[in-house]
Write a protein that holds these residues in place. Structure first.
Motif, PDB file in Angstrom:
ATOM      1  N   VAL A   1       0.839  -1.089   0.015  1.00 50.46           N
ATOM      2  CA  VAL A   1       0.077  -0.216  -0.129  1.00 50.46           C
ATOM      3  C   VAL A   1       0.849   1.209  -0.059  1.00 50.46           C
ATOM      4  O   VAL A   1       2.110   1.477   0.343  1.00 50.46           O
ATOM      5  CB  VAL A   1      -1.048  -0.007   1.250  1.00 50.46           C
ATOM      6  CG1 VAL A   1      -1.864  -1.156   1.174  1.00 50.46           C
ATOM      7  CG2 VAL A   1      -0.256   0.237   2.757  1.00 50.46           C
ATOM      8  N   SER A   2       0.461   2.265  -0.338  1.00 53.33           N
ATOM      9  CA  SER A   2       1.132   3.674  -0.020  1.00 53.33           C
ATOM     10  C   SER A   2       1.595   3.948   1.149  1.00 53.33           C
ATOM     11  O   SER A   2       0.981   3.305   2.322  1.00 53.33           O
ATOM     12  CB  SER A   2       0.512   4.872  -0.660  1.00 53.33           C
ATOM     13  OG  SER A   2      -0.442   5.202   0.176  1.00 53.33           O
ATOM     14  N   PHE A   3       2.761   4.607   1.509  1.00 53.94           N
ATOM     15  CA  PHE A   3       3.089   4.829   2.798  1.00 53.94           C
ATOM     16  C   PHE A   3       2.110   5.656   3.685  1.00 53.94           C
ATOM     17  O   PHE A   3       2.128   5.393   4.977  1.00 53.94           O
ATOM     18  CB  PHE A   3       4.501   5.491   2.707  1.00 53.94           C
ATOM     19  CG  PHE A   3       5.141   5.568   4.114  1.00 53.94           C
ATOM     20  CD1 PHE A   3       5.928   4.469   4.613  1.00 53.94           C
ATOM     21  CD2 PHE A   3       5.026   6.744   4.929  1.00 53.94           C
ATOM     22  CE1 PHE A   3       6.547   4.560   5.960  1.00 53.94           C
ATOM     23  CE2 PHE A   3       5.410   6.725   6.158  1.00 53.94           C
ATOM     24  CZ  PHE A   3       6.267   5.813   6.538  1.00 53.94           C
ATOM     25  N   LYS A   4       1.236   6.257   2.852  1.00 51.58           N
ATOM     26  CA  LYS A   4       0.379   7.218   3.403  1.00 51.58           C
ATOM     27  C   LYS A   4      -0.773   6.545   4.122  1.00 51.58           C
ATOM     28  O   LYS A   4      -1.077   6.434   5.211  1.00 51.58           O
ATOM     29  CB  LYS A   4       0.017   8.306   2.586  1.00 51.58           C
ATOM     30  CG  LYS A   4      -1.045   9.431   2.907  1.00 51.58           C
ATOM     31  CD  LYS A   4      -1.451  10.283   1.909  1.00 51.58           C
ATOM     32  CE  LYS A   4      -2.213  11.488   2.457  1.00 51.58           C
ATOM     33  NZ  LYS A   4      -3.057  12.319   1.478  1.00 51.58           N
ATOM     34  N   ASP A   5      -1.079   5.647   3.125  1.00 55.73           N
ATOM     35  CA  ASP A   5      -2.030   4.687   3.485  1.00 55.73           C
ATOM     36  C   ASP A   5      -1.981   3.726   5.019  1.00 55.73           C
ATOM     37  O   ASP A   5      -2.587   3.438   5.699  1.00 55.73           O
ATOM     38  CB  ASP A   5      -2.739   3.996   2.383  1.00 55.73           C
ATOM     39  CG  ASP A   5      -3.612   4.736   1.519  1.00 55.73           C
ATOM     40  OD1 ASP A   5      -4.112   5.550   1.846  1.00 55.73           O
ATOM     41  OD2 ASP A   5      -3.496   4.513   0.138  1.00 55.73           O
ATOM     42  N   ALA A   6      -0.725   3.359   4.688  1.00 54.44           N
ATOM     43  CA  ALA A   6      -0.124   2.251   5.790  1.00 54.44           C
ATOM     44  C   ALA A   6       0.042   3.295   7.243  1.00 54.44           C
ATOM     45  O   ALA A   6      -0.315   2.855   8.220  1.00 54.44           O
ATOM     46  CB  ALA A   6       1.203   1.795   5.459  1.00 54.44           C
ATOM     47  N   PHE A   7       0.431   4.410   6.995  1.00 57.54           N
ATOM     48  CA  PHE A   7       0.553   5.194   7.965  1.00 57.54           C
ATOM     49  C   PHE A   7      -0.712   5.499   8.912  1.00 57.54           C
ATOM     50  O   PHE A   7      -0.753   5.404   9.896  1.00 57.54           O
ATOM     51  CB  PHE A   7       1.110   6.560   7.678  1.00 57.54           C
ATOM     52  CG  PHE A   7       1.422   7.740   8.688  1.00 57.54           C
ATOM     53  CD1 PHE A   7       2.343   7.756   9.686  1.00 57.54           C
ATOM     54  CD2 PHE A   7       0.316   8.629   8.927  1.00 57.54           C
ATOM     55  CE1 PHE A   7       2.483   8.908  10.544  1.00 57.54           C
ATOM     56  CE2 PHE A   7       0.262   9.564  10.240  1.00 57.54           C
ATOM     57  CZ  PHE A   7       1.550   9.417  10.870  1.00 57.54           C
ATOM     58  N   LYS A   8      -1.710   5.861   7.803  1.00 55.97           N
ATOM     59  CA  LYS A   8      -3.165   6.212   8.477  1.00 55.97           C
ATOM     60  C   LYS A   8      -3.622   4.993   9.059  1.00 55.97           C
ATOM     61  O   LYS A   8      -4.272   4.901  10.263  1.00 55.97           O
ATOM     62  CB  LYS A   8      -4.067   6.536   7.239  1.00 55.97           C
ATOM     63  CG  LYS A   8      -5.400   6.678   7.909  1.00 55.97           C
ATOM     64  CD  LYS A   8      -6.217   7.485   6.353  1.00 55.97           C
ATOM     65  CE  LYS A   8      -7.373   7.854   6.811  1.00 55.97           C
ATOM     66  NZ  LYS A   8      -8.202   8.282   5.641  1.00 55.97           N
ATOM     67  N   ALA A   9      -3.627   3.604   8.364  1.00 54.61           N
ATOM     68  CA  ALA A   9      -4.054   2.450   9.246  1.00 54.61           C
ATOM     69  C   ALA A   9      -3.374   2.245  10.607  1.00 54.61           C
ATOM     70  O   ALA A   9      -4.077   1.748  11.485  1.00 54.61           O
ATOM     71  CB  ALA A   9      -3.817   1.246   8.245  1.00 54.61           C
ATOM     72  N   PHE A  10      -2.009   2.368  10.671  1.00 51.79           N
ATOM     73  CA  PHE A  10      -1.282   2.037  11.927  1.00 51.79           C
ATOM     74  C   PHE A  10      -1.556   3.134  12.998  1.00 51.79           C
ATOM     75  O   PHE A  10      -1.568   2.730  13.991  1.00 51.79           O
ATOM     76  CB  PHE A  10      -0.017   1.621  11.609  1.00 51.79           C
ATOM     77  CG  PHE A  10       0.136   0.437  10.993  1.00 51.79           C
ATOM     78  CD1 PHE A  10       0.661  -0.777  12.383  1.00 51.79           C
ATOM     79  CD2 PHE A  10       0.446  -0.040   9.848  1.00 51.79           C
ATOM     80  CE1 PHE A  10       0.719  -2.079  11.802  1.00 51.79           C
ATOM     81  CE2 PHE A  10       0.512  -1.247   9.463  1.00 51.79           C
ATOM     82  CZ  PHE A  10       0.806  -2.304  10.462  1.00 51.79           C
ATOM     83  N   SER A  11      -1.883   4.468  12.458  1.00 53.81           N
ATOM     84  CA  SER A  11      -2.124   5.472  13.321  1.00 53.81           C
ATOM     85  C   SER A  11      -3.340   5.065  14.310  1.00 53.81           C
ATOM     86  O   SER A  11      -3.687   5.732  15.263  1.00 53.81           O
ATOM     87  CB  SER A  11      -2.023   6.812  12.685  1.00 53.81           C
ATOM     88  OG  SER A  11      -2.965   6.784  11.690  1.00 53.81           O
ATOM     89  N   LYS A  12      -4.199   4.489  13.327  1.00 50.57           N
ATOM     90  CA  LYS A  12      -5.557   4.141  14.001  1.00 50.57           C
ATOM     91  C   LYS A  12      -5.599   2.779  14.871  1.00 50.57           C
ATOM     92  O   LYS A  12      -6.560   2.696  15.398  1.00 50.57           O
ATOM     93  CB  LYS A  12      -6.601   3.961  13.041  1.00 50.57           C
ATOM     94  CG  LYS A  12      -7.062   5.282  12.143  1.00 50.57           C
ATOM     95  CD  LYS A  12      -8.227   5.171  11.081  1.00 50.57           C
ATOM     96  CE  LYS A  12      -8.657   6.666  10.598  1.00 50.57           C
ATOM     97  NZ  LYS A  12      -9.631   6.426   9.605  1.00 50.57           N
ATOM     98  N   PHE A  13      -4.678   2.190  14.614  1.00 50.03           N
ATOM     99  CA  PHE A  13      -4.560   0.933  15.109  1.00 50.03           C
ATOM    100  C   PHE A  13      -4.493   1.010  16.755  1.00 50.03           C
ATOM    101  O   PHE A  13      -3.492   1.637  17.581  1.00 50.03           O
ATOM    102  CB  PHE A  13      -3.299   0.025  15.167  1.00 50.03           C
ATOM    103  CG  PHE A  13      -3.196  -1.344  15.241  1.00 50.03           C
ATOM    104  CD1 PHE A  13      -4.137  -2.190  15.368  1.00 50.03           C
ATOM    105  CD2 PHE A  13      -1.961  -1.785  15.769  1.00 50.03           C
ATOM    106  CE1 PHE A  13      -4.222  -3.434  15.716  1.00 50.03           C
ATOM    107  CE2 PHE A  13      -1.929  -3.217  16.093  1.00 50.03           C
ATOM    108  CZ  PHE A  13      -3.109  -3.917  16.182  1.00 50.03           C
ATOM    109  N   GLY A  14      -5.548   0.152  17.490  1.00 52.22           N
ATOM    110  CA  GLY A  14      -5.484   0.565  18.825  1.00 52.22           C
ATOM    111  C   GLY A  14      -6.033   1.658  19.411  1.00 52.22           C
ATOM    112  O   GLY A  14      -6.198   1.934  20.860  1.00 52.22           O
TER     113      GLY A  14
END
Length: 202
Positions: A42-55
């Protein structure tokens, strides 16, 4: 006329929504914008968004904490306990002097970390964009580790000392006899070797 003018904006909004849904479902958004996904990247921006919402259900996806970053890096095997550790990430994260980093600040954090550890920042980012959705692989690893630990701890053949006395040769527990010194009430003194040999005909 106004409807026609707003159509491109509406199409763009729908496209963004579809990308977001695909990201949630584990698909690679790269396929939607014309780029070829590599290893489900995935794009780095999308991965960043997903993990910044994790938990963090209240997260807006624009800031990431050290804890979330470490989870991401562990899942991506960037943190391997050898070259890069959680101590390294903590030191460089705190250099930013912020509790949460934006995507731009996080990029600076990665560059600083890569430089100090003499690795390519692009290699780190590649691992971090191909590691899958948050928590996807860590659960498997944890369950496998837990199963191995249980097997090791319940293998009676590896016990030593007084614990070894609680099991017979087959590994079966002896019950209370394996935990307590039971008193022999037969009437003989301790250590007597000729028990039950007395001839009762006398």
């Amino acid at each position: 006329m106004s409807d026609a003018a707003s159509t491109p904006d509406a199409v763009e909004q729908v496209t963004q929504d579809v990308k977001a849904v695909k990201l949630e479902n584990g698909a690679a958004p790269g396929a939607a914008n014309g780029t070829k996904p590599e290893d489900n990247a995935v794009s780095f921006k999308d991965a960043f968004k997903a993990f910044s919402k994790f938990g963090d259900s209240k997260s807006d996806g624009k800031h990431i904490t050290l804890s979330q970053s470490d989870k991401w890096m562990k899942q991506a095997k960037v943190i391997d306990g050898k070259k890069i550790t959680t101590t390294d990430t903590a030191i460089h994260f705190k250099k930013m002097k912020l509790m949460k980093l934006t995507a731009e600040d996080y990029q600076k954090f990665l560059e600083d970390l890569a430089k100090s550890k003499k690795v390519e920042v692009d290699d780190l980012k590649k691992k971090m964009t191909t590691c899958g959705q948050p928590g996807l692989t860590s659960h498997v690893t944890k369950s496998q580790t837990a199963a191995a630990a249980v097997d090791r701890l319940t293998d009676a053949s590896k016990y030593t000392g007084s614990h070894k006395q609680r099991f017979d040769e087959t590994g079966k527990g002896k019950g209370i006899a394996g935990r307590k010194d039971l008193v022999d009430a037969a009437g003989y003194v301790s250590g007597y070797q000729h028990k039950d040999t007395y001839d009762k005909s006398h």
